[in-house]
Structure formats: C-alpha cells, structure tokens
Design an enzyme around this catalytic site. Structure first.
Site, PDB file in Angstrom:
ATOM      1  N   ASP A 265      18.743  33.705  39.844  1.00 42.10           N
ATOM      2  CA  ASP A 265      17.769  33.653  38.754  1.00 42.10           C
ATOM      3  C   ASP A 265      17.952  32.116  38.218  1.00 42.10           C
ATOM      4  O   ASP A 265      17.287  31.701  37.457  1.00 42.10           O
ATOM      5  CB  ASP A 265      18.243  34.447  37.647  1.00 42.10           C
ATOM      6  CG  ASP A 265      19.556  34.676  37.233  1.00 42.10           C
ATOM      7  OD1 ASP A 265      20.027  34.614  36.282  1.00 42.10           O
ATOM      8  OD2 ASP A 265      20.464  35.060  38.231  1.00 42.10           O
TER       9      ASP A 265
ATOM     10  N   ASP B  16      34.142  32.627  40.477  1.00 42.26           N
ATOM     11  CA  ASP B  16      32.725  32.748  39.593  1.00 42.26           C
ATOM     12  C   ASP B  16      31.722  32.816  40.607  1.00 42.26           C
ATOM     13  O   ASP B  16      30.448  32.492  39.933  1.00 42.26           O
ATOM     14  CB  ASP B  16      32.651  31.484  38.866  1.00 42.26           C
ATOM     15  CG  ASP B  16      33.889  31.244  37.699  1.00 42.26           C
ATOM     16  OD1 ASP B  16      34.212  32.171  37.121  1.00 42.26           O
ATOM     17  OD2 ASP B  16      34.151  30.210  37.367  1.00 42.26           O
TER      18      ASP B  16
ATOM     19  N   SER C  46      73.032  21.578  57.984  1.00 44.14           N
ATOM     20  CA  SER C  46      72.253  22.832  58.054  1.00 44.14           C
ATOM     21  C   SER C  46      71.961  23.164  56.588  1.00 44.14           C
ATOM     22  O   SER C  46      72.542  23.999  56.065  1.00 44.14           O
ATOM     23  CB  SER C  46      73.225  23.823  58.595  1.00 44.14           C
ATOM     24  OG  SER C  46      74.331  23.732  57.945  1.00 44.14           O
TER      25      SER C  46
END
Length: 631
Positions: free
Chosen positions: A167, A33, A540
C-alpha cells in the site's frame, strides 16, 4: 506476472486447495520492520482467535506503544515482552496457534535484527515453510538474504516471498515484479521446492485472508489459501528408523526400557534393531506409549522401547534398523551458522550436542565462508557472529549421525562454549569424512606405564604460561637442569623453537595461536606417552586451549604454572624489544598490548615473580614436583 514461481497444481485456489490437511508449522522472517509481527497479528485477528478482553488490552497498549496512530497495532499481539514493545522490535521467538476450516497452524514470529539471528534459526529449525517478508519500499536487503540462506540450510523447502506494505508504493505491480525478479535470481540455487510470491498489506489485510480489490493485476492465491494448500509433508515415517535414547528407565531389576522420541521411521514389536555405535543387535520386546503397550510406533511418538536382550545402551545412543544404519564417525563435514560474539577459531574445542549425546568437538578447517549477498564461497580462517561456513569437524568420540538433508533430527547439532555455556553455533551435517573410517587407533606391546617404569618416574607436563617477558623460559630452563641432575628424563618444548620448525607456517592471529597450542598439545601428549617429564613454555593466551591440552592428558599429568608478572614489569624488562615495537604499532596482535591474555583461574602453581629471582621461582616449582614425583 504469475506469482506462482513453481508449477504445483495444489497451490491454486478453489475447492481442490481447500481440502483439509494436517498441521503446518511455519515461520516469518526477514529484515527488521518488514512487518512480521503485524502479519501474524493480522492472521490471528482475521481468524477470530482474539478474545474481546485481549483486543481491548491491545487497543489500550496501541495508544502507548503502537506505531499506526489511532488504529489497533496488531504487532502487539505477538510482541509480548516489555522490551519488545518499548523498542518496537521482536527479540525472542514467539509461537502462536491458529486454525482455519481447512488446516491448523503453528507460526513462529522470529526477530529481524542481525543480533538475534540465533533466535531466527531456532524458529526455523522446527518449521516446514518460511514466509520471507520484504518491505515493498526497501526490497531485498542483506538480512533478507541471510535469513533465506539459513532457511535453505535448515532444510525448509517451501518459501513464500511476502512483499509487504504494498500500500505504501500505491499497489504498484512494477515494484512487486522487480522485487520478485531480484529474489528469484538470488534464490535460484537454494533448492526450494516451492517459491510463491504474494503482494500484501499486513496492516490492512490485503491478500492475507481476503483477496484485495486494489490489486486486480494479481491473480495468485491469498496467503491463507496458499498456506492451506501447500503440501509440506516431510514423510518422516517412511525414512529409516532412528530412535535417539533420551533416558534409560530402570526402576527395578525386572524392567529396563529406553525412553525417547522416534526421530524417523517406524518400529514394531519383534523388529530387529541395532545400537548404532556399538553394532550390538537385539529385537524389540515391548513398546510402551503414553497410556499402555502398543504394537507399532512411528516418527514423532514419545515411547519407551524394551529389548529382548540385556544390551548395553546409554543416553545418547541411537537405535536403528540393522539394514539401514547411520554413519558412525568422529570426523565429518557440516554447514555451520556461528551465533557467538566470540569468533569461531579452528582448533578451539567446543561441546557438541547431537541428539541426546554430548561430546567435545573442534573445527579442524574452514573449507569456505558463504557471502550471504552473493552466495559466493570465500576463503576464511575464522567465523564471526552470524557468518555461515562449510567446515570439517573432529569429535572426541565416534558419533552416530545422518546427513541433515536426509534426516533433520539426527543430522543437526549445536556447539556450546565450554566456559560460558553459551550456544555458540548451529550445524547441519553434510557427510562423514571417509578418512574417519579408515584410521584406527593402534595398540602397542609397550605402553606408557612400561616406558615410565624404565625411567622410574611419573610422566607429566609442566605448562608454563604468562606474558612475554614474564620469565617463563628462564624458569623452565632452570627447572629442567635441576631435574636432569636428579636423573629425570625430560624434554622442553619452547614457543620460539617450535616456530622455527613444526609451527613455522603459523602467524600470531588468534586463529594461528589456537592452532599453535593445539599442535604443541599433541606433541606434548606423545612425549608423556614416551614416559618423559615435559616442560612447555608458551604464552598460551587463551584458557580454552590450555584446558584442551589438560584434557589430552591423564589425571594428574598436567601441571599449570602461572608465571604471574604484571605487564608493567614485562614492559620494563622487554628482553627482546617486542613491547616497544608493539606499542609503536609495528607488531600486530601482540599479547597484552593488542591481543588479550586470559590468566589462569585455578593453576596448580602461581609464581608472582616481582621480588622473586628466577632461581627462587624454579625452586618453588621443584618443591611442588618433589611432592609428586617418586624418588
């Protein structure tokens, strides 16, 4: 504050900066954003590259998916996937072309979400400049720092700090100055050649292509002025000659050419070249371009090179100049960006692609992990998703490579998960490890076949795997006893026994389990080389490590025996009282309880032990062996 943070006269506005330059590839990155897609949409819109019908479609889509009210949402010009529009985010890398009278550009819009960091790295790998966006309201965030670190590691040396949405803070210079100061301090050691900060509003176009009258305090260039002026020439043609062979073209007996794209440098007919890995020398007989023969070719050109000799060259080999060759090594240090949800564990084997060559590789150690917020080097035993580390790696074969700082084409590699085929990591070579050139494989006068013949047996590994309490060790003991009675030369490697000696320094984390099996595999390989039948009894738990041990052996030398006992039965038996402790929380990372077990998919032998005595299970193993081992 002067936004030009580095002294470079070509960055200033005016006629000098408007001189025509070549193509510039750049990307936008930063946190989610911050306005990356909107900025690219603004660049395309102001460059008048949007057709009227496209603009009409975007206007319609803005009413459905837009985030700016009744205005046209310029981000939709780039966010083309339906999922992107529905969520309002960028997911994939989107490439767009635009041009001004002074320059042409290819821009990559990369995702801001942390889960899509791999996509961001993809866009950065081909870029010359990065625009790091910051939301003026939020400032420098963790993802801003992570992307900047990746940009630095990937060799991008020109950065724009675009303080967007100015702004929304009333065009406040103090906010801009604070963000610039914080970012400049953070990026001080990243090696950026130019770092230019620009306050802008991508939504309204302030300082994007036109200087904003709403910020009289800003005296630097607009974004487009800077992009037109910056000198990002990598000068790949002046670097040492590197030609990774992509394809051997042999249509008939009279023609043999090596096709690929020149990574760096230049080559001419008659030049001496060497095959980097083998050192075999030859000369260039012909260079075939897209249309016809040519006398010279340089970095970036796709050509076919013919040599005067029948030199052995295969896909993945690198042709180089004889006086300036790449390093040939199987051990090297590299920066590694981890991209997989499954953690990177030292010792686990992956596939590495470097240039056009594929080879198995494993991380032998993590020197440190980088804290993206502080740039501090931290100790680590694993790398998780999106983490960055500096590691030592070991490849299965000697590979030609250059430090990434010297050649981005021959110094970059990717790691691929061998089971899922997912891209697991991206790496940048730092340097070859000197020990790789000082150690050589020693050949002996007595080999494995001679040792096995002395015992009149076929050496192999019997690998018993299963949950704790499944009966692995009991069955292995009975099998070894029977083989010994038959005159077979055997040895058993057991998990508990090795943890008292060779592996006493290892715990039970996933990373330690991987290293445990790696060491066992190497020891088992030595015993097989000695001509023995080796019985290995280990939980394992991970398929990747069992596969790694299998690939250490020759064909037919690894027999996987899955002792298939349900966990309910193992809990009922619980011979050592371990399950009770694990379920009570006093034992951490216990397989089957708090740590996963990945059962074999295609074992040579499966022993369902419920309703089967240990003696019967052992006899099943022996029956299988009698079909393999000579009498």
């Amino acid at each position: 504050m002067d936004a030009r943070l580095t002294a470079d006269p070509s960055l200033a506005g005016g006629p000098h900066a408007r001189a025509t330059r070549g193509l510039l590839r750049f990307l936008t990155c930063g946190s989610v954003d911050d306005g990356k897609s909107t900025l690219i949409g603004r660049l395309l819109y102001d460059s008048r590259l949007i057709m009227d019908d496209t603009l009409a479609t975007i206007a319609k889509d803005s009413r459905k998916h837009g985030t700016v009210g009744e205005e046209i949402d310029l981000a939709l010009l780039v966010d083309g996937l339906e999922a992107e529009r529905q969520q309002g985010i960028t997911i994939d890398v989107a490439y767009r072309f635009f041009a001004t009278p002074a320059r042409s550009f290819i821009v990559a819009d990369t995702p801001g979400h942390e889960q899509y960091t791999r996509n961001m790295a993809t866009g950065a790998s081909n870029s010359d400049l990065a625009i790091i966006l910051c939301d003026a309201r939020k400032g420098v965030l963790t993802q801003t720092r992570r992307h900047s670190t990746i940009v630095s590691l990937l060799g991008i040396r020109h950065v724009v700090l675009a303080v967007n949405k100015i702004d929304l803070v009333e065009f406040d210079q103090a906010v801009f100055d604070r963000i610039v100061a914080e970012y400049t301090a953070f990026a001080a050691g990243m090696g950026f050649r130019t770092l230019v900060a620009i306050p802008l509003s991508a939504r309204f176009g302030d300082n994007v292509t036109v200087r904003s009258p709403r910020m009289p305090w800003y005296e630097g260039p607009t974004l487009v002025e800077h992009l037109e002026a910056v000198d990002a020439d990598t000068d790949a043609a002046s670097r040492p000659f590197r030609f990774p062979v992509q394809w051997v073209n042999r249509p008939n007996q009279d023609f043999r050419g090596f096709a690929g794209t020149i990574a760096s440098g230049r080559v001419a007919v008659g030049d001496a070249v060497v095959v980097a890995a083998s050192g075999r020398a030859s000369k260039v007989a012909r260079i075939l371009g897209p249309d016809a023969d040519q006398a010279v070719a340089e970095a970036g050109e796709a050509v076919t090179i013919c040599l005067v000799d029948e030199v052995d060259v295969a896909r993945g080999d690198v042709l180089a100049g004889p006086q300036d060759r790449p390093a040939i090594t199987d051990q090297f240090a590299a920066h590694l960006l981890w991209m997989d949800e499954d953690a990177m564990l030292p010792g686990r084997q992956y596939l590495m692609r470097i240039g056009n060559l594929w080879t198995p590789v494993s991380v032998t150690s993590i020197r440190h992990r980088v804290d993206v917020n502080t740039q501090k080097q931290l100790p680590a035993r694993r790398l998780d998703l999106n983490e960055i580390g500096f590691c030592n790696l070991s490849a299965a074969q000697r590979v030609p490579m250059d430090p990434y700082a010297e050649n981005r084409q021959t110094g970059a590699f990717v790691l691929v998960d061998r089971f899922t085929n997912r891209t697991a990591g991206a790496g940048m070579v730092a340097f070859s490890l000197r020990r790789a050139t000082n150690i050589h494989q020693e050949e002996f006068l007595v080999d494995k076949a001679a040792r096995a013949a002395l015992d009149r047996q076929t050496p192999l590994v019997l690998w018993f795997t299963g949950l704790s309490g499944s009966g692995k060790s009991t069955i292995a003991k009975l099998v070894e006893q029977a083989l010994h009675r038959e005159g077979r030369h055997t040895y058993t490697l057991d998990g508990d026994n090795l943890r008292h000696g060779l592996n006493r320094d290892l715990g039970f984390t996933d990373a330690d389990r991987v290293e445990n099996i790696r060491r066992v595999g190497e020891v088992a390989k030595l015993f097989v080389d000695a001509g023995l039948v080796v019985l290995c009894s280990f939980i394992s738990p991970f398929r990747a490590e069992r596969r790694m041990v299998r690939e250490l052996m020759g064909p037919g030398e690894f027999i996987e025996v899955f002792v298939d006992t349900p966990i309910e039965e193992c809990v009922r038996r619980d011979p050592k009282g371990l399950y009770a402790k694990a379920m009570a929380g006093t034992i951490k990372n216990f397989t089957g309880v708090s740590s996963p077990y990945e059962p074999p998919e295609t074992p040579e032998l499966r022993l369902p032990t419920v309703g089967l005595t240990p003696e019967q299970a052992a006899e099943a193993v022996l029956a299988h062996l009698r079909r393999i081992l000579p009498r």
